[in-house]
Write a protein that holds these residues in place. Sequence first.
Motif, PDB file in Angstrom:
ATOM      1  N   GLN A 124       0.741  -1.316  -0.203  1.00  0.00           N
ATOM      2  CA  GLN A 124      -0.107  -0.036   0.057  1.00  0.00           C
ATOM      3  C   GLN A 124       0.895   1.210   0.013  1.00  0.00           C
ATOM      4  N   LYS A 125       1.992   1.299   0.665  1.00  0.00           N
ATOM      5  CA  LYS A 125       2.755   2.507   0.675  1.00  0.00           C
ATOM      6  C   LYS A 125       3.306   2.577  -0.673  1.00  0.00           C
ATOM      7  N   TYR A 141       0.661   4.253  -2.673  1.00  0.00           N
ATOM      8  CA  TYR A 141       0.743   5.773  -2.409  1.00  0.00           C
ATOM      9  C   TYR A 141       1.854   6.711  -3.045  1.00  0.00           C
TER      10      TYR A 141
END
Length: 136
Positions: free
Chosen positions: A65-66, A69
């Motif tokens: 998920q990082k 982003y």
Amino acid sequence: MQVITSKDNDVIKNIRKLKDKKYREQENKYLIEGIKLIKEAVEEKANIDTVVVCEDCVEDNTIDQKLLYEIAKYNCVYVAEKVFESITEVNNPQGMLAVVNKENKEEDIDYSEDMIVVLDGIQDPRKFRYNFKNDR
């Protein structure tokens, strides 16, 4: 999130053309594939033009998920799995590739160093092991 589902999309056609060296030279761009390489490119602030993400990898949380982003800051294109398979050159793709603009740095090579090693077309760097100490 808009997902490209057609292999005939202009963005996909242009990315597919980058498989050809002539087109890469003409466009001054190249492709990188894999989560690790893209993560490193983001960290090194490479001149990333487009990031292509397979929608299935987002849905099954294959991609951190990082990192999602981080790549959202770039031009991101989400594609269906069949479209991604048409542009990838990897047997087991990780679901992510990027188009990177080449930097036009003219760096002089320091020929006063002992050795220069150039590797081209290496598919699996772990297979390339050479003991330079025994060669002298």
